[in-house]
Design a protein around this motif. Structure first.
Motif, mmCIF file in Angstrom:
data_model
loop_
_atom_site.group_PDB
_atom_site.id
_atom_site.type_symbol
_atom_site.label_atom_id
_atom_site.label_comp_id
_atom_site.label_asym_id
_atom_site.label_seq_id
_atom_site.Cartn_x
_atom_site.Cartn_y
_atom_site.Cartn_z
ATOM 1 N N ILE A 212 29.803 -4.826 0.470
ATOM 2 C CA ILE A 212 28.386 -5.157 0.370
ATOM 3 C C ILE A 212 27.814 -4.644 -0.933
ATOM 4 C CG2 ILE A 212 27.881 -5.261 2.847
ATOM 5 C CD1 ILE A 212 26.859 -2.313 2.460
ATOM 6 N N LEU A 213 26.886 -5.374 -1.504
ATOM 7 C CA LEU A 213 26.172 -4.948 -2.704
ATOM 8 C C LEU A 213 27.117 -4.460 -3.795
ATOM 9 C CD1 LEU A 213 23.359 -2.957 -0.822
ATOM 10 C CD2 LEU A 213 23.188 -5.281 -1.739
ATOM 11 N N GLY A 214 28.299 -5.038 -3.857
ATOM 12 C CA GLY A 214 29.278 -4.678 -4.872
ATOM 13 C C GLY A 214 30.072 -3.420 -4.583
ATOM 14 N N ILE A 215 29.969 -2.874 -3.379
ATOM 15 C CA ILE A 215 30.698 -1.659 -3.007
ATOM 16 C C ILE A 215 31.413 -1.864 -1.679
ATOM 17 C CG2 ILE A 215 29.136 -0.083 -4.209
ATOM 18 C CD1 ILE A 215 28.024 0.562 -1.298
ATOM 19 N N ILE B 67 31.078 5.545 1.323
ATOM 20 C CA ILE B 67 30.302 4.572 0.572
ATOM 21 C C ILE B 67 30.745 4.636 -0.882
ATOM 22 C CG2 ILE B 67 27.981 3.804 -0.091
ATOM 23 C CD1 ILE B 67 28.437 3.727 2.940
ATOM 24 N N ALA B 68 31.356 3.567 -1.369
ATOM 25 C CA ALA B 68 31.837 3.510 -2.756
ATOM 26 C C ALA B 68 32.700 4.722 -3.083
ATOM 27 C CB ALA B 68 30.674 3.382 -3.732
ATOM 28 N N GLY B 69 33.508 5.156 -2.111
ATOM 29 C CA GLY B 69 34.421 6.267 -2.330
ATOM 30 C C GLY B 69 33.856 7.640 -2.011
ATOM 31 N N GLN C 90 21.760 9.872 0.898
ATOM 32 C CA GLN C 90 22.078 9.131 -0.311
ATOM 33 C C GLN C 90 23.559 9.261 -0.598
ATOM 34 O OE1 GLN C 90 19.879 8.921 -3.828
ATOM 35 N NE2 GLN C 90 18.656 7.540 -2.593
ATOM 36 N N ALA C 91 24.156 8.159 -1.080
ATOM 37 C CA ALA C 91 25.559 8.168 -1.476
ATOM 38 C C ALA C 91 25.737 7.210 -2.628
ATOM 39 C CB ALA C 91 26.454 7.770 -0.310
ATOM 40 N N GLU C 92 26.190 7.711 -3.744
ATOM 41 C CA GLU C 92 26.481 6.887 -4.924
ATOM 42 C C GLU C 92 25.297 6.004 -5.317
ATOM 43 O OE1 GLU C 92 29.187 7.091 -6.934
ATOM 44 O OE2 GLU C 92 29.752 8.771 -5.685
ATOM 45 N N GLY D 201 21.731 1.592 -7.253
ATOM 46 C CA GLY D 201 21.822 2.248 -8.533
ATOM 47 C C GLY D 201 23.258 2.448 -8.951
ATOM 48 N N GLY D 202 24.169 2.451 -7.949
ATOM 49 C CA GLY D 202 25.590 2.617 -8.218
ATOM 50 C C GLY D 202 25.911 3.970 -8.803
#
Length: 115
Positions: free
Chosen positions: A56-59, A75-77, A89-91, A113-114
């Motif tokens: 999702i959302l590029g992650i 989340i994104a690692g 919050q995560a990544e 925000g990535g």
């Protein structure tokens, strides 16, 4: 009859393709997660008791474990533990656990925000 200049047509093209891009930005992997995405957020329903993840959302978002009302996600690692009804919050993403049942975990992920 006057036609739009080529430059104007090209400027409009990204706006016409935007809904396609938003839909493509969110997909579940296999049958262990379903997704419902808007422009900048996705709600993911993970099946419990199996390896469940969603792109999702590029992650990539993965359900790691559930202990009572504490949900551990990757989340994104980055691993994050979120109490049901609360957020973390995560990544660069806001992650909140909407509900936890014996069969499903519903998580909302927004931002982008990535990291």
């Amino acid at each position: 009859m006057t036609s739009f200049p080529v430059r104007r047509k090209l400027a409009v093209l990204p706006f016409l393709l935007l809904p396609l891009g938003a839909a493509a930005a969110c997909s579940g992997e296999g049958t262990n997660a379903t997704t419902d995405c808007g422009v900048n957020s996705c709600t993911v329903t993970f099946d419990r008791g199996v390896d469940a993840s969603a792109s999702i959302l590029g992650i990539k978002a993965e359900l790691v474990k559930v202990e009572g009302q504490l949900v551990t996600l990757k989340i994104a690692g980055q691993t994050v533990t979120v109490p049901a009804g609360e957020g973390e919050q995560a990544e660069g993403f806001d992650v909140s656990v909407q509900s936890v049942t014996k069969d499903k975990v519903v998580v909302k992920i927004s931002g982008g925000g990535g990291g």
